[in-house]
Design a protein around this motif. Structure first.
Motif, mmCIF file in Angstrom:
data_model
loop_
_atom_site.group_PDB
_atom_site.id
_atom_site.type_symbol
_atom_site.label_atom_id
_atom_site.label_comp_id
_atom_site.label_asym_id
_atom_site.label_seq_id
_atom_site.Cartn_x
_atom_site.Cartn_y
_atom_site.Cartn_z
ATOM 1 N N TYR A 27 95.429 85.920 43.712
ATOM 2 C CA TYR A 27 94.996 84.928 42.720
ATOM 3 C C TYR A 27 93.487 84.997 42.529
ATOM 4 O O TYR A 27 92.986 84.974 41.403
ATOM 5 N N GLN A 28 92.763 85.145 43.620
ATOM 6 C CA GLN A 28 91.309 85.260 43.564
ATOM 7 C C GLN A 28 90.911 86.488 42.734
ATOM 8 O O GLN A 28 90.023 86.414 41.889
ATOM 9 N N GLY A 29 91.585 87.589 42.957
ATOM 10 C CA GLY A 29 91.320 88.800 42.192
ATOM 11 C C GLY A 29 91.614 88.611 40.708
ATOM 12 O O GLY A 29 90.876 89.113 39.846
ATOM 13 N N GLN A 30 92.680 87.875 40.395
ATOM 14 C CA GLN A 30 93.015 87.613 38.999
ATOM 15 C C GLN A 30 91.961 86.748 38.326
ATOM 16 O O GLN A 30 91.608 86.977 37.156
ATOM 17 N N VAL A 31 91.459 85.762 39.058
ATOM 18 C CA VAL A 31 90.399 84.911 38.506
ATOM 19 C C VAL A 31 89.153 85.753 38.240
ATOM 20 O O VAL A 31 88.542 85.669 37.163
ATOM 21 N N GLU A 32 88.782 86.588 39.202
ATOM 22 C CA GLU A 32 87.604 87.444 39.027
ATOM 23 C C GLU A 32 87.782 88.392 37.847
ATOM 24 O O GLU A 32 86.853 88.598 37.056
ATOM 25 N N GLU A 33 88.968 88.957 37.716
ATOM 26 C CA GLU A 33 89.248 89.868 36.597
ATOM 27 C C GLU A 33 89.168 89.138 35.261
ATOM 28 O O GLU A 33 88.606 89.654 34.284
ATOM 29 N N THR A 34 89.688 87.926 35.214
ATOM 30 C CA THR A 34 89.639 87.134 33.987
ATOM 31 C C THR A 34 88.196 86.802 33.614
ATOM 32 O O THR A 34 87.813 86.886 32.439
ATOM 33 N N VAL A 35 87.392 86.437 34.600
ATOM 34 C CA VAL A 35 85.985 86.139 34.335
ATOM 35 C C VAL A 35 85.270 87.396 33.842
ATOM 36 O O VAL A 35 84.467 87.332 32.903
ATOM 37 N N ASP A 36 85.575 88.548 34.438
ATOM 38 C CA ASP A 36 84.981 89.806 33.981
ATOM 39 C C ASP A 36 85.381 90.107 32.539
ATOM 40 O O ASP A 36 84.541 90.536 31.729
ATOM 41 N N ASP A 37 86.656 89.896 32.205
ATOM 42 C CA ASP A 37 87.119 90.109 30.829
ATOM 43 C C ASP A 37 86.379 89.180 29.868
ATOM 44 O O ASP A 37 85.943 89.604 28.788
ATOM 45 N N PHE A 38 86.253 87.923 30.260
ATOM 46 C CA PHE A 38 85.531 86.975 29.411
ATOM 47 C C PHE A 38 84.078 87.410 29.245
ATOM 48 O O PHE A 38 83.535 87.360 28.138
ATOM 49 N N HIS A 39 83.463 87.845 30.328
ATOM 50 C CA HIS A 39 82.068 88.280 30.265
ATOM 51 C C HIS A 39 81.906 89.465 29.313
ATOM 52 O O HIS A 39 80.976 89.494 28.504
ATOM 53 N N ARG A 40 82.821 90.437 29.392
ATOM 54 C CA ARG A 40 82.746 91.579 28.489
ATOM 55 C C ARG A 40 82.891 91.136 27.037
ATOM 56 O O ARG A 40 82.183 91.615 26.151
ATOM 57 N N GLY A 41 83.816 90.199 26.771
ATOM 58 C CA GLY A 41 84.013 89.708 25.411
ATOM 59 C C GLY A 41 82.797 88.961 24.890
ATOM 60 O O GLY A 41 82.352 89.191 23.763
ATOM 61 N N SER A 42 82.233 88.107 25.719
ATOM 62 C CA SER A 42 81.058 87.360 25.268
ATOM 63 C C SER A 42 79.853 88.294 25.115
ATOM 64 O O SER A 42 79.041 88.123 24.201
ATOM 65 N N HIS A 43 79.759 89.305 25.973
ATOM 66 C CA HIS A 43 78.669 90.276 25.855
ATOM 67 C C HIS A 43 78.760 91.020 24.522
ATOM 68 O O HIS A 43 77.751 91.240 23.844
ATOM 69 N N SER A 44 79.977 91.387 24.124
ATOM 70 C CA SER A 44 80.177 92.051 22.828
ATOM 71 C C SER A 44 79.764 91.129 21.688
ATOM 72 O O SER A 44 79.127 91.569 20.722
ATOM 73 N N PHE A 45 80.112 89.865 21.812
ATOM 74 C CA PHE A 45 79.727 88.892 20.796
ATOM 75 C C PHE A 45 78.211 88.792 20.694
ATOM 76 O O PHE A 45 77.650 88.824 19.595
ATOM 77 N N TYR A 46 77.546 88.700 21.832
ATOM 78 C CA TYR A 46 76.082 88.561 21.812
ATOM 79 C C TYR A 46 75.397 89.832 21.301
ATOM 80 O O TYR A 46 74.371 89.763 20.630
ATOM 81 N N ARG A 47 75.983 90.968 21.614
ATOM 82 C CA ARG A 47 75.431 92.225 21.109
ATOM 83 C C ARG A 47 75.524 92.266 19.589
ATOM 84 O O ARG A 47 74.566 92.630 18.900
ATOM 85 N N ALA A 48 76.682 91.869 19.054
ATOM 86 C CA ALA A 48 76.846 91.815 17.593
ATOM 87 C C ALA A 48 75.914 90.757 17.009
ATOM 88 O O ALA A 48 75.323 90.961 15.936
ATOM 89 N N ASN A 49 75.767 89.672 17.716
ATOM 90 C CA ASN A 49 74.848 88.614 17.282
ATOM 91 C C ASN A 49 73.434 89.158 17.118
ATOM 92 O O ASN A 49 72.780 88.919 16.102
ATOM 93 N N ASP A 50 72.981 89.884 18.110
ATOM 94 C CA ASP A 50 71.619 90.426 18.060
ATOM 95 C C ASP A 50 71.436 91.423 16.923
ATOM 96 O O ASP A 50 70.346 91.550 16.369
ATOM 97 N N GLU A 51 72.512 92.123 16.581
ATOM 98 C CA GLU A 51 72.408 93.156 15.555
ATOM 99 C C GLU A 51 72.511 92.608 14.133
ATOM 100 O O GLU A 51 71.779 93.034 13.245
#
Length: 103
Positions: A27-51
């Motif tokens: 369960y801990q690993g799943q939570v960490e994986e979900t947070v990583d997925d969210f981080h990648r998605g938000s990072h993509s959003f911010y990258r597009a935002n900057d551009e």
């Protein structure tokens, strides 16, 4: 005979506790994986935002800014909740390990 029965009971408890630890670790690993997925998605959003967003003006820029700041707040809440959850899972795993050691 009681010693053999006690030994069997302790081993059964150890196995139950070990299973609980494996489940919590998963369960801990799943939570960490979900947070990583969210981080990648938000990072993509911010990258597009900057551009793209610096060129926007008027109502579209204002509306977008509201979405941007909402996302920032939600992101902070998600990270705080995930940290709390991961801390609690770790705490629970440590408690179970103590139970195993006490056997």
């Amino acid at each position: 005979m009681p010693s053999l029965l006690e030994s069997i009971e302790k081993e059964a408890k150890r196995r139950v506790y070990a299973t609980m630890i494996r489940c919590l670790s998963s369960y801990q690993g799943q939570v960490e994986e979900t947070v990583d997925d969210f981080h990648r998605g938000s990072h993509s959003f911010y990258r597009a935002n900057d551009e793209y967003v610096p060129h926007w003006q008027g109502e579209s820029r204002g509306a977008y800014e509201l979405v941007y700041w909402d996302l920032r707040q939600i992101e902070a809440q998600i990270y705080a909740t995930a940290d709390d959850l991961l801390h609690e899972i770790s705490r629970e795993i440590a408690q179970i390990w103590r139970k195993i050691e006490e056997l």
